[in-house]
Design a protein around this motif. Sequence first.
Motif, short mmCIF file in Angstrom:
data_model
loop_
_atom_site.label_atom_id
_atom_site.label_comp_id
_atom_site.label_asym_id
_atom_site.label_seq_id
_atom_site.Cartn_x
_atom_site.Cartn_y
_atom_site.Cartn_z
N GLY A 161 0.83 -1.21 0.00
CA GLY A 161 0.00 0.00 0.00
C GLY A 161 0.86 1.25 0.00
N PHE A 212 -8.28 0.08 -4.89
CA PHE A 212 -8.54 0.06 -3.44
C PHE A 212 -9.99 -0.30 -3.14
CE2 PHE A 212 -4.82 3.04 -2.11
CZ PHE A 212 -3.95 1.98 -2.26
N ASN A 225 -11.44 5.13 0.81
CA ASN A 225 -10.78 3.83 0.64
C ASN A 225 -10.09 3.43 1.94
OD1 ASN A 225 -9.65 4.40 -2.76
ND2 ASN A 225 -11.39 3.24 -2.03
N ASN A 274 -5.40 -0.96 1.74
CA ASN A 274 -6.33 0.17 1.74
C ASN A 274 -5.98 1.18 2.81
OD1 ASN A 274 -7.88 -0.74 -0.32
ND2 ASN A 274 -9.78 -0.78 0.83
N GLY A 298 -4.29 4.14 1.31
CA GLY A 298 -5.33 5.18 1.27
C GLY A 298 -4.93 6.42 2.05
#
Lengths: 464, 97
Positions: A72, A91, B39, B75, B79
């Motif tokens: 990520g 995502f 997200n 995520n 994110g």
Amino acid sequence: MIPHLVAELGYLVASACFIIGLKRLGSPATAPAGNRLSAWGMLLAVVVTLLAGGVVSWTGIIAGIVLGGGLGLWMARAVQMTAMPQMVALFNGFGGAASVLVAGAEFLKAELAGEALPASTGITIQLSILIGAVTFTGSLVAWAKLQEVLTGRPITFPLQKVLNAALLLGVIGLGAYQVATPDAFLGPFYAVLAAALLLGVLLVIPIGGADMPVVIALLTSFSGIAAAMTGFVIDNHVLIIAGALVGSSGIILTRIMCKAMNRSLGNVLFGAFGAAGPSAGGAAVEGLTVRSVSLEDAAVQLAYARSVIVVPGYGLAVAQAQHAVRELAELIEKNGGEVRYAIHPVAGRMPGHMNVLLAEANVPYDRLYDMDAVNDQFEQADVALVIGANDVVNPAARSDPSSPIYGMPILDVDKARSVIVMKRSMNPGFAGIENALFYHPRTAMLFGDAKGSLTGLIGEIKGL
Amino acid sequence: MGEGIVIGIVIFTLATFLGFELIQRVPPTLHTPLMSGSNAISGITVVGALVVAGGGFGWISTVFGVGAVAFAMMNVVGGYAVTDRMLRMFKKDGGER
């Protein structure tokens, strides 16, 4: 190990962090702190979970955290701002996949132990799997279309909607069967999973590339709802709250994008817009002539303008000309002019995309105006400079009921005292619709690559 | 179970209304960071994933759980990190935020 009550309060604090974080997203000035607060809330939720006593083995957890967190972080650092839509799509898919896996594990655990789950848990497990799986594969298809791995054109085949409806009914039927009969027979479980995964693919492939902003917003919403359903499965309120917040954010953005394109959600999802290819309307512009302008004349016009409104379209980003446009704006300002940017909601490839692309090029955010805020300003603008935008400035949307984009809200560029349109050639844009703005008596076309033209203008103005 | 699910539905409904109120106030200029931030928040599934991955419920659960932890952590970390990266780009005239 911490008591259950403390864990619950920890989750409540985490939820409050998410809520306040979203509230602070109300202004660019407070947004970075809001995002960090939200991240602290997430960390708290993770720590509380690890301390709450359910965890007995750490190897898998550490592996998952290192792998997922590392990937990520790498993606977040490496992604180009033009590729943000693809990243958000991915995502969304990951969120859906996580929900499927958690709900699936809960289901298998109970089935294999021969435990009878309460009906409510059974239903929410089936919903988590259905919504999560559709989100997962649907998002992967959206990603592939945006990345141009798959064609952006709608992919359709006969009886597509019938097949989709049959799949959905099959999932519901098998899901209901599983809720009703708690045996250790796993056939229906895998059938539901496979059908839902297939349904996600089939729902997104008939949707055209230009409609992907709506699809990603909708899938964001689905990923939130899937998380909330998983919250019901494991009876955890922080999942329900966070999932509901994400779900509502996706729905609001979906609605905004549909409104900006004057389309209903049903039309976006099932209309296969653009499948027929370029069609309508050269008739209205036949006999009209296009006036082109030289770099020198355009430079003089811009250098002495008091008020300039720049209308950027995705063509600007494709040409990587954001920095050049900011440099041009600074020169105009140095000469005493005022420069503003008019941003149509669908100017980029996702909601707010153009704003990020301009912010990356150091354009101050207080110069960026939404359509509603800027439309009555065009009449006072000396020059409207259209760069790589087409359909969002087409006056046919206001005046020509036969146009495919009739009724779509547009930027009223044609009301400016003069208009300069930067364009490669007279080829019609993505939707294949002729643009009457280009033939307008006050419009001058500056042909060429956006970046080249902007660099040329900058040189000319500096030389004045 | 009956009561738990009812409380859950109440919370879900109220949180949805709250979400609508909050998100309608997010200006269009921040809609992309809003989506990437959403997200990250939907990565909250990590809470459920951790218990599945580390709860010792047999190998199938562990495999599913580790996969879920990895997906959810992408995520969460991705994110928040990309949202932060974007939000730092938004500067007011004169250079300050």
